[in-house]
Design an enzyme around this catalytic site. Structure first.
Site, short mmCIF file in Angstrom:
data_model
loop_
_atom_site.label_atom_id
_atom_site.label_comp_id
_atom_site.label_asym_id
_atom_site.label_seq_id
_atom_site.Cartn_x
_atom_site.Cartn_y
_atom_site.Cartn_z
N GLN A 97 12.01 -0.37 1.26
CA GLN A 97 10.61 -0.30 1.67
C GLN A 97 9.64 -0.37 0.51
O GLN A 97 10.01 -0.23 -0.65
CB GLN A 97 10.36 1.00 2.43
CG GLN A 97 10.76 2.24 1.64
CD GLN A 97 10.56 3.51 2.47
OE1 GLN A 97 9.61 4.24 2.25
NE2 GLN A 97 11.46 3.76 3.40
N HIS A 99 5.09 0.41 -0.15
CA HIS A 99 3.88 0.98 0.42
C HIS A 99 2.66 0.23 -0.10
O HIS A 99 2.66 -0.23 -1.24
CB HIS A 99 3.78 2.46 0.07
CG HIS A 99 5.05 3.21 0.39
ND1 HIS A 99 5.48 3.43 1.67
CD2 HIS A 99 6.00 3.72 -0.41
CE1 HIS A 99 6.64 4.07 1.63
NE2 HIS A 99 6.99 4.27 0.38
N GLU A 134 4.11 7.52 -4.46
CA GLU A 134 4.96 8.70 -4.34
C GLU A 134 5.71 9.01 -5.63
O GLU A 134 6.03 8.12 -6.42
CB GLU A 134 5.91 8.58 -3.13
CG GLU A 134 6.75 7.33 -3.10
CD GLU A 134 7.38 7.06 -1.72
OE1 GLU A 134 6.82 7.44 -0.68
OE2 GLU A 134 8.45 6.44 -1.70
N HIS A 267 11.69 -0.18 -2.95
CA HIS A 267 12.66 0.86 -3.26
C HIS A 267 13.48 1.26 -2.05
O HIS A 267 13.09 1.04 -0.91
CB HIS A 267 11.97 2.10 -3.84
CG HIS A 267 10.88 2.66 -2.98
ND1 HIS A 267 9.61 2.12 -2.94
CD2 HIS A 267 10.85 3.69 -2.11
CE1 HIS A 267 8.86 2.80 -2.09
NE2 HIS A 267 9.60 3.76 -1.55
N ARG A 286 8.82 -2.23 5.70
CA ARG A 286 10.25 -2.27 5.47
C ARG A 286 10.72 -3.65 5.07
O ARG A 286 10.15 -4.65 5.49
CB ARG A 286 11.00 -1.77 6.70
CG ARG A 286 10.71 -0.30 6.97
CD ARG A 286 11.57 0.29 8.08
NE ARG A 286 11.22 1.69 8.22
CZ ARG A 286 10.16 2.12 8.87
NH1 ARG A 286 9.36 1.24 9.47
NH2 ARG A 286 9.88 3.40 8.95
ZN LIG Z 1 8.87 5.17 -0.10
#
Ligand SMILES: [Zn+2]
Length: 414
Positions: A97, A99, A134, A267, A286
């Site tokens: 995935q 972001h 993240e 990642h 995804r």
């Molecule tokens: Zn992630």
């Protein structure tokens, strides 16, 4: 300050024991438990223990944003807690995935709204208008794939597997050894024709061969990469994510080490237990290794194809100071690790202070700690957490027995 009870999220890749044991519930759990959410995300807010009954942290903040977040933070983040803290317990690989960045998230969210895609539709990419950088910090050894590997290394790996079609791909990549070369090969694989389905099978066989053949040390340098592709291939036999795994950095984090994933970083977390902090968003695009919705054109828009190694983020220091920040460029969050130890010769290493003025989530991961402020104290053992509103006076943390490891999440200073 109040005790905080996280929300357990159940996904297939989770563990039946880790989160149950961490939070002191019967183990093994009925369903695989993948994530513990400590935050105020509307999809699953944590509960604040307020005397007899728990109330949602989301409601607590909405009722008093200035007191809970601090005036400046409340203005800056429109009355919302801008970060979400999680514990991940991955027994099996998560999907591949990436972001979006802030602009892509805003644009995508508005576009899907305008097109009438329901928020709970499985085809929905953008659940909110926020980006989701993240930072993941390992609690146990933690395995992951993240970021496109340096092209020269990838060429060596592709050639090492001894598959004619991969040799051709290696030539193609070597001839264009930059982000556009990576993009071209990635696009070719993810938009996969029947040709690439055959290649997935060939790659799985080649990885098996590579791992079972007596080889010299040089040829064995990609053992982890080959094992990962083999495992993924056995789990997802026709998924182009198996091929794409060969393009990504294969990373092992030791406990305490972190990995920062900026917008657009491709990642997949593979296995392990970790603390993760992110901007409070649920926007995931995804790229495979999942039975869920994969929107290839949208993924291609957000991916960062620049190849290179992924730096490990360490909470480094001189060994005397017990408070360590994991540095990231993000303004929504900051994660600090406290290692409190009464046996150290330096008396100050057994306590830590948290100033008033910012909202914090305190999460104890080992030992137990006592939080005290004028007129109040709270003990947290491993797996327990607390909410400290901005209006709370300064808090001192000390180990309840000899040692404690505590993570503190707050808003970034950047
Ligand atoms: Zn992630």
């Amino acid at each position: 300050m109040n005790r905080l009870h996280g929300a357990i999220r159940s996904y297939d890749w989770g563990s039946h024991t880790v989160l149950a044991e961490l939070t002191g519930r019967p183990s093994p759990s009925d369903r695989p438990e993948a994530e513990l959410w400590l935050g105020a995300h509307p999809a699953d807010p944590a509960r604040v223990d307020d005397a007899a009954s728990g109330v949602s942290l989301l409601d607590v903040i909405s009722a008093d944003p200035h007191g809970q977040l601090g005036e400046a933070n409340a203005e800056r983040f429109r009355g919302r807690l801008p970060f979400l803290l999680k514990v991940l317990a991955a027994e099996e690989p998560l999907s591949l995935q990436a972001h979006p960045n802030s602009m892509q998230a805003r644009e995508g969210f508005e576009r899907e709204n305008a097109n009438g895609v329901p928020l709970d539709s499985p085809a929905r990419n953008y659940k909110d208008d926020n980006h989701k950088p993240e930072l993941v910090v390992a609690l146990t050894r933690f395995e992951a794939l993240a970021g496109f590997r340096d092209v020269r290394r990838t060429v060596v790996l592709l050639r090492a597997l001894g598959v004619a079609e991969l040799d051709r791909c290696a030539e193609q990549l070597a001839a264009q050894a930059d982000s556009s070369g990576v993009r071209a090969l990635f696009t070719q694989w993810i938009t996969g024709d029947e040709h690439s389905v055959t290649l997935i099978g060939d790659v799985v066989e080649a990885c098996q061969r590579y791992l079972s053949t007596e080889r010299d040390r040089v040829a064995w340098e990609f053992a982890a990469e080959a094992q990962t592709a083999l495992d993924l291939g056995n789990r997802y036999p026709n998924d182009p994510g198996v091929l794409i795994s060969l393009l990504l950095n294969r990373i092992t984090l030791e406990p305490g080490e972190g990995l920062f994933l900026a917008a657009g970083n491709l990642h997949a977390y593979l296995r392990g237990v970790a603390v993760e902090i992110m901007a409070s968003s649920d926007n995931v695009l995804r790229g495979g290794l999942t039975p869920k919705h994969v929107d290839v054109p949208e993924l291609l828009k957000v991916l960062d194809f620049r190849p290179g190694s992924m730096p490990v983020v360490r909470a480094d220091g001189d060994g005397r100071d017990n408070t360590r920040v994991y540095e990231t460029p993000e303004r929504e969050f900051e994660l600090t690790r406290l290692q409190l130890d009464t046996s150290r010769s330096n008396a100050s290493s057994s306590t830590a202070n948290l100033a008033a003025g910012d909202p914090r989530i305190v999460f104890c991961t080992a030992g137990s700690t006592i939080l005290s402020s004028p007129g109040a104290s709270l003990e947290l053992s491993a797996g327990q957490s607390a909410w400290l509103p901005a209006s709370n006076p300064a808090v001192t943390l000390a180990p309840a027995q000899q040692r404690a490891q505590v993570f503190v999440a707050t808003i970034g200073s950047g």
